[in-house]
Design an enzyme around this catalytic site. Structure first.
Site, PDB file in Angstrom:
ATOM      1  N   ASN A  13     -32.459 -34.673  39.030  1.00 23.41           N
ATOM      2  CA  ASN A  13     -32.551 -35.628  37.923  1.00 23.41           C
ATOM      3  C   ASN A  13     -31.691 -35.113  36.773  1.00 23.41           C
ATOM      4  O   ASN A  13     -32.079 -34.183  36.071  1.00 23.41           O
ATOM      5  CB  ASN A  13     -34.012 -35.780  37.484  1.00 23.41           C
ATOM      6  CG  ASN A  13     -34.171 -36.696  36.289  1.00 23.41           C
ATOM      7  OD1 ASN A  13     -33.262 -37.449  35.939  1.00 23.41           O
ATOM      8  ND2 ASN A  13     -35.326 -36.630  35.649  1.00 23.41           N
ATOM      9  N   TRP A  14     -30.531 -35.749  36.574  1.00 26.09           N
ATOM     10  CA  TRP A  14     -29.600 -35.278  35.549  1.00 26.09           C
ATOM     11  C   TRP A  14     -30.049 -35.640  34.136  1.00 26.09           C
ATOM     12  O   TRP A  14     -29.505 -35.120  33.171  1.00 26.09           O
ATOM     13  CB  TRP A  14     -28.211 -35.880  35.787  1.00 26.09           C
ATOM     14  CG  TRP A  14     -27.558 -35.460  37.061  1.00 26.09           C
ATOM     15  CD1 TRP A  14     -28.050 -34.601  38.013  1.00 26.09           C
ATOM     16  CD2 TRP A  14     -26.285 -35.890  37.546  1.00 26.09           C
ATOM     17  NE1 TRP A  14     -27.165 -34.470  39.051  1.00 26.09           N
ATOM     18  CE2 TRP A  14     -26.069 -35.258  38.796  1.00 26.09           C
ATOM     19  CE3 TRP A  14     -25.310 -36.759  37.059  1.00 26.09           C
ATOM     20  CZ2 TRP A  14     -24.914 -35.460  39.550  1.00 26.09           C
ATOM     21  CZ3 TRP A  14     -24.157 -36.963  37.811  1.00 26.09           C
ATOM     22  CH2 TRP A  14     -23.956 -36.314  39.034  1.00 26.09           C
ATOM     23  N   LYS A  15     -31.002 -36.545  34.028  1.00 23.06           N
ATOM     24  CA  LYS A  15     -31.460 -37.016  32.715  1.00 23.06           C
ATOM     25  C   LYS A  15     -30.242 -37.519  31.915  1.00 23.06           C
ATOM     26  O   LYS A  15     -29.346 -38.124  32.495  1.00 23.06           O
ATOM     27  CB  LYS A  15     -32.259 -35.929  32.001  1.00 23.06           C
ATOM     28  CG  LYS A  15     -33.423 -35.418  32.858  1.00 23.06           C
ATOM     29  CD  LYS A  15     -34.360 -34.501  32.133  1.00 23.06           C
ATOM     30  CE  LYS A  15     -35.472 -34.048  33.053  1.00 23.06           C
ATOM     31  NZ  LYS A  15     -36.502 -33.250  32.360  1.00 23.06           N
ATOM     32  N   HIS A 105     -41.577 -41.179  34.979  1.00 21.12           N
ATOM     33  CA  HIS A 105     -41.339 -39.809  34.538  1.00 21.12           C
ATOM     34  C   HIS A 105     -42.063 -39.579  33.212  1.00 21.12           C
ATOM     35  O   HIS A 105     -42.198 -40.495  32.390  1.00 21.12           O
ATOM     36  CB  HIS A 105     -39.834 -39.564  34.374  1.00 21.12           C
ATOM     37  CG  HIS A 105     -39.480 -38.116  34.216  1.00 21.12           C
ATOM     38  ND1 HIS A 105     -39.627 -37.447  33.014  1.00 21.12           N
ATOM     39  CD2 HIS A 105     -38.997 -37.215  35.100  1.00 21.12           C
ATOM     40  CE1 HIS A 105     -39.237 -36.188  33.175  1.00 21.12           C
ATOM     41  NE2 HIS A 105     -38.859 -36.019  34.432  1.00 21.12           N
ATOM     42  N   GLU A 107     -41.222 -38.285  30.568  1.00 23.06           N
ATOM     43  CA  GLU A 107     -40.435 -38.601  29.374  1.00 23.06           C
ATOM     44  C   GLU A 107     -40.455 -40.103  29.092  1.00 23.06           C
ATOM     45  O   GLU A 107     -40.440 -40.521  27.923  1.00 23.06           O
ATOM     46  CB  GLU A 107     -39.000 -38.087  29.557  1.00 23.06           C
ATOM     47  CG  GLU A 107     -38.942 -36.577  29.535  1.00 23.06           C
ATOM     48  CD  GLU A 107     -37.718 -35.984  30.204  1.00 23.06           C
ATOM     49  OE1 GLU A 107     -37.655 -34.743  30.294  1.00 23.06           O
ATOM     50  OE2 GLU A 107     -36.838 -36.753  30.645  1.00 23.06           O
ATOM     51  N   GLU A 175     -45.252 -33.576  38.638  1.00 25.84           N
ATOM     52  CA  GLU A 175     -44.590 -32.797  37.596  1.00 25.84           C
ATOM     53  C   GLU A 175     -45.578 -32.499  36.477  1.00 25.84           C
ATOM     54  O   GLU A 175     -45.792 -33.337  35.595  1.00 25.84           O
ATOM     55  CB  GLU A 175     -43.396 -33.571  37.027  1.00 25.84           C
ATOM     56  CG  GLU A 175     -42.241 -33.748  37.998  1.00 25.84           C
ATOM     57  CD  GLU A 175     -40.945 -34.046  37.277  1.00 25.84           C
ATOM     58  OE1 GLU A 175     -39.965 -33.361  37.536  1.00 25.84           O
ATOM     59  OE2 GLU A 175     -40.925 -34.954  36.431  1.00 25.84           O
ATOM     60  N   GLY A 181     -39.220 -28.127  31.750  1.00 20.67           N
ATOM     61  CA  GLY A 181     -38.288 -27.607  30.767  1.00 20.67           C
ATOM     62  C   GLY A 181     -38.832 -26.514  29.877  1.00 20.67           C
ATOM     63  O   GLY A 181     -38.212 -26.138  28.890  1.00 20.67           O
ATOM     64  N   SER A 221     -39.540 -26.831  36.070  1.00 17.01           N
ATOM     65  CA  SER A 221     -38.877 -25.520  35.999  1.00 17.01           C
ATOM     66  C   SER A 221     -38.614 -24.929  37.385  1.00 17.01           C
ATOM     67  O   SER A 221     -38.775 -23.725  37.613  1.00 17.01           O
ATOM     68  CB  SER A 221     -39.691 -24.544  35.136  1.00 17.01           C
ATOM     69  OG  SER A 221     -39.824 -25.044  33.808  1.00 17.01           O
ATOM     70  N   GLY A 242     -34.820 -30.664  37.424  1.00 18.49           N
ATOM     71  CA  GLY A 242     -34.220 -31.114  36.181  1.00 18.49           C
ATOM     72  C   GLY A 242     -33.029 -30.271  35.788  1.00 18.49           C
ATOM     73  O   GLY A 242     -31.934 -30.406  36.325  1.00 18.49           O
ATOM     74  N   GLY A 243     -33.231 -29.361  34.837  1.00 17.47           N
ATOM     75  CA  GLY A 243     -32.131 -28.575  34.285  1.00 17.47           C
ATOM     76  C   GLY A 243     -31.312 -27.832  35.319  1.00 17.47           C
ATOM     77  O   GLY A 243     -30.078 -27.759  35.223  1.00 17.47           O
TER      78      GLY A 243
END
Length: 263
Positions: A13-15, A105, A107, A175, A181, A221, A242-243
C-alpha cells in the site's frame, strides 16, 4: 504456515507516495530485483496499490513488460457514476484491470469518518464490479485495553460481510491501529489470535469453505526482519505492507520471505 490452498499475498500500500514517474521506476526496479534473485513468482502473489494518478501508468507497464504483479486501488466510491466530485467508481478501476481495492483502512475510518456501514457499502460496490475487496479491520490501543484483542476487529468484519455471497472472493487485513507506522509490532501470537477470530467470522457469515480459502493478512510495521515469523502462523496468509513497500530492496526481501527464513 499458510493454509494448503491459500497462496500467500504480499500487498504494498503506497498510500500518498510516488508520482507516476516514480511509480514506473519503482515497479521496474522491484521486478528486476526479484528476477535477479530468481524469485519464483508462483509461490507468492504480489500486489501493488498505487495512488489513483498512477494506476493507468502502472497498468500499462505491467501489461507491456509482462510483470506478474496484481494491481489494486486504495479506495473506491459506493456509487457507479454521477455528481460525486473527487470520487472513483469501481467500474473505472475494473476498466484499468485492477484486481483488488483496499476498503476500510484505518486512515479512511479516522481521517474521513468512514463508518462500518460505509465500509460494508464499499465492499458491495467492489464485488459488484468484479474487484476483490481487501477489508481492513483493527483496533486502537485504547480499544484493545477496553474490549480485548479481538472484539473490535470481529465487530468490524461482521458488518462488512453483511449481504456478501458465500462464493465471493474477499481478502481480510488485520491492521492493529497502534502498530501502523509506529514501529510497534504485534507479536506473531497476537496476530494469530485475531486472524483466527476473523476466520471464524468468515466461517459464520459465509461458510467453512469460504473461511478455508479466504486469505487473511497482517499489517502494521511489517519488515523483512519480522515477516517470516508472522507467516509461520496458521491463520496469517500474507501481509499488507505500508512504509516498507516503498523501499525496493526491503519490499523484495519481504516478498522473498520463504527464501531467507524457512517456513
Amino acid at each position: 504456515m499458510v493454509g494448503v490452498n491459500r497462496q500467500p499475498l504480499i500487498a504494498g500500500n503506497w498510500k500518498m507516495n510516488l508520482d507516476h514517474l516514480q511509480a514506473v521506476a519503482f515497479v521496474q526496479k522491484l521486478d528486476w530485483s526479484l528476477k535477479d534473485a530468481k524469485h519464483d513468482a508462483g509461490t507468492v502473489e504480489v500486489a501493488v496499490f498505487p495512488p489513483f494518478t498512477d494506476l493507468r501508468t502502472v497498468q500499462i507497464l505491467l501489461d507491456q513488460d509482462k510483470i506478474e504483479f496484481a494491481l489494486g486501488a486504495q479506495d473506491l466510491s459506493t456509487h457507479d457514476s454521477g455528481a460525486y466530485t473527487g470520487e472513483i467508481s469501481g467500474a473505472f478501476l475494473k476498466k484499468l484491470n485492477a484486481s483488488y481495492v483496499i476498503i476500510g483502512h484505518s486512515e479512511r475510518r479516522d481521517y474521513h469518518a468512514e463508518t462500518d456501514e460505509v465500509v460494508a457499502a464499499k465492499v458491495q460496490a467492489a464485488l459488484k464490479h468484479g474487484l476483490v475487496p481487501v477489508i481492513c479491520v483493527g483496533e486502537t490501543l485504547e480499544q484493545r485495553e477496553q474490549s480485548g484483542p479481538t472484539a473490535v476487529s470481529v465487530g468490524q468484519l461482521e458488518v462488512a460481510l453483511e449481504g456478501v455471497a458465500a462464493g465471493a472472493e474477499i481478502v481480510v487485513a488485520y491492521e492493529p491501529v497502534w502498530a501502523i507506522g509506529t514501529g510497534q509490532v504485534a507479536s506473531p501470537e497476537q496476530a494469530q489470535e485475531v486472524c483466527a477470530a476473523l476466520r471464524a467470522v468468515v466461517a459464520d457469515k459465509l461458510g467453512q469453505d469460504a473461511a478455508d480459502r479466504t486469505r487473511i493478512l497482517y499489517g502494521g510495521s511489517v519488515k523483512s526482519g519480522n515477516i517470516a515469523s508472522f507467516m509461520r502462523e496458521p491463520d496469517v496468509d500474507g501481509a499488507l505492507v505500508g512504509g516498507a513497500s516503498l523501499l525496493v530492496d526491503e519490499f523484495a526481501a519481504i516478498i522473498r520471505y520463504q527464501k531467507h527464513v524457512g517456513v
